[in-house]
Design a protein around this motif. Structure first.
Motif: not given
Length: 113
Positions: A76-105
């Motif tokens: 369960c911890a491995k699954v949660a860690l994978a979800e957190l890493k995926a969310e972190r990557i998604r948020l990092a990509n959304a925070a980069q200035p050149g990406n127009a993201s419809p979702e706010p971080a």
């Protein structure tokens, strides 16, 4: 009544035999007590070994259950860690200035950690 020499000799042998048998009888009684104590100690040791065996079996069974629970929690911890890493990557990509993201971080910038 007169005793003959043979009867006196037999009487002396009887007294000597009795004198030797009394200490022997006392030693046998003491040996019987020791035997009873030894038997009690062996019985106590046997019951203690049965108790120890039951405790070891219970410990092994409880350890197996704990190990299975721990394994499930690790998965369960491995699954949660994978979800957190995926969310972190998604948020990092959304925070980069050149990406127009419809979702706010939400939650701020997690990449600074």
């Amino acid at each position: 009544m007169m005793f003959s020499l043979a009867e006196a000799l037999l009487f002396a042998a009887l007294v000597a035999t009795t004198a030797c048998l009394v200490p022997m009888y006392m030693r046998l009684k003491r040996l019987d007590r020791y035997h009873a104590q030894y038997r009690d100690m062996v019985d106590w040791s046997a019951s203690a070994l049965v108790g120890a065996s039951n405790a070891v079996q219970s410990f092994a069974q409880d350890g197996r259950v704990v190990l299975e629970d721990l394994s499930r929690e690790i998965e369960c911890a491995k699954v949660a860690l994978a979800e957190l890493k995926a969310e972190r990557i998604r948020l990092a990509n959304a925070a980069q200035p050149g990406n127009a993201s419809p979702e706010p971080a939400v939650g701020g910038n997690l990449t600074s950690a």
